[in-house]
Scaffold this motif. Sequence first.
Motif, PDB file in Angstrom:
ATOM      1  N   TRP A 116      23.150  30.266  11.111  1.00  0.00           N
ATOM      2  CA  TRP A 116      23.497  31.537  11.731  1.00  0.00           C
ATOM      3  C   TRP A 116      22.711  31.647  13.035  1.00  0.00           C
ATOM      4  CZ3 TRP A 116      27.226  34.989  10.858  1.00  0.00           C
ATOM      5  CH2 TRP A 116      27.870  34.970   9.617  1.00  0.00           C
ATOM      6  N   ALA A 118      18.742  31.087  11.193  1.00  0.00           N
ATOM      7  CA  ALA A 118      18.666  30.603   9.812  1.00  0.00           C
ATOM      8  C   ALA A 118      19.572  29.389   9.654  1.00  0.00           C
ATOM      9  CB  ALA A 118      19.085  31.691   8.834  1.00  0.00           C
ATOM     10  N   THR A 153      16.640  25.757   2.906  1.00  0.00           N
ATOM     11  CA  THR A 153      16.819  26.741   3.966  1.00  0.00           C
ATOM     12  C   THR A 153      15.637  26.733   4.933  1.00  0.00           C
ATOM     13  OG1 THR A 153      15.806  28.464   2.610  1.00  0.00           O
ATOM     14  CG2 THR A 153      18.206  28.257   2.513  1.00  0.00           C
ATOM     15  N   TYR A 209      14.126  29.254   8.462  1.00  0.00           N
ATOM     16  CA  TYR A 209      14.307  30.514   9.180  1.00  0.00           C
ATOM     17  C   TYR A 209      13.434  30.559  10.427  1.00  0.00           C
ATOM     18  CZ  TYR A 209      16.322  31.976   4.750  1.00  0.00           C
ATOM     19  OH  TYR A 209      17.091  32.057   3.624  1.00  0.00           O
ATOM     20  N   ILE A 226      19.767  33.244   3.978  1.00  0.00           N
ATOM     21  CA  ILE A 226      21.021  32.522   4.159  1.00  0.00           C
ATOM     22  C   ILE A 226      21.411  31.885   2.838  1.00  0.00           C
ATOM     23  CG2 ILE A 226      19.851  30.404   4.934  1.00  0.00           C
ATOM     24  CD1 ILE A 226      22.245  29.955   6.847  1.00  0.00           C
ATOM     25  N   ARG A 281      25.136  30.008   0.655  1.00  0.00           N
ATOM     26  CA  ARG A 281      26.469  29.448   0.846  1.00  0.00           C
ATOM     27  C   ARG A 281      27.212  29.393  -0.478  1.00  0.00           C
ATOM     28  NH1 ARG A 281      25.534  23.976   3.583  1.00  0.00           N
ATOM     29  NH2 ARG A 281      27.800  23.759   3.327  1.00  0.00           N
ATOM     30  N   VAL A 326      29.541  30.836   4.314  1.00  0.00           N
ATOM     31  CA  VAL A 326      28.091  30.964   4.425  1.00  0.00           C
ATOM     32  C   VAL A 326      27.780  32.434   4.686  1.00  0.00           C
ATOM     33  CG1 VAL A 326      28.100  30.372   6.899  1.00  0.00           C
ATOM     34  CG2 VAL A 326      26.013  30.082   5.548  1.00  0.00           C
ATOM     35  N   LEU A 336      24.751  35.668   5.397  1.00  0.00           N
ATOM     36  CA  LEU A 336      23.428  36.026   5.891  1.00  0.00           C
ATOM     37  C   LEU A 336      23.135  37.437   5.410  1.00  0.00           C
ATOM     38  CD1 LEU A 336      21.042  34.970   7.598  1.00  0.00           C
ATOM     39  CD2 LEU A 336      21.992  36.280   9.517  1.00  0.00           C
ATOM     40  N   CYS A 361      28.172  31.876  13.367  1.00  0.00           N
ATOM     41  CA  CYS A 361      27.811  30.748  12.516  1.00  0.00           C
ATOM     42  C   CYS A 361      28.308  29.462  13.174  1.00  0.00           C
ATOM     43  CB  CYS A 361      28.389  30.885  11.118  1.00  0.00           C
ATOM     44  SG  CYS A 361      30.180  30.785  11.048  1.00  0.00           S
TER      45      CYS A 361
END
Length: 114
Positions: A36, A49, A57, A59, A69, A71, A78, A80, A95
């Motif tokens: 993102w 993210a 993940t 950030y 984040i 999925r 995905v 957020l 994204c």
Amino acid sequence: QVQLVESGGGLVQAGGSLTLSCVASGTIFSINAMGWYRQAPGKQLELVAAILAAGNTNYADSVKGRFTISRDNAKNTVYLQMNSLKPEDTAVYYCNTPWASWSWGQGTQVTVSS
């Protein structure tokens, strides 16, 4: 050709929450890392993210502890989750892969009022 469609933005007061969604089509979604990004007026695009295919993940410091984040590979989506929003989170959110491999979608506007 991959298409990305972001949604879920809106106007929220500081301290509030929003959940953004991004649906990707035209790709084998499950094997791709996703990210993102956001772009505030007058500022550069920022990756906030990322999530690997395996689920790891990462950030940006500016959102760590507030954004999550995730999925759903079955839905090619995905997410957020954004909590404790601040006025400085105001931006258009997009994204893409963490390497910006694909054409950009239209983004979704997030506006946080103080």
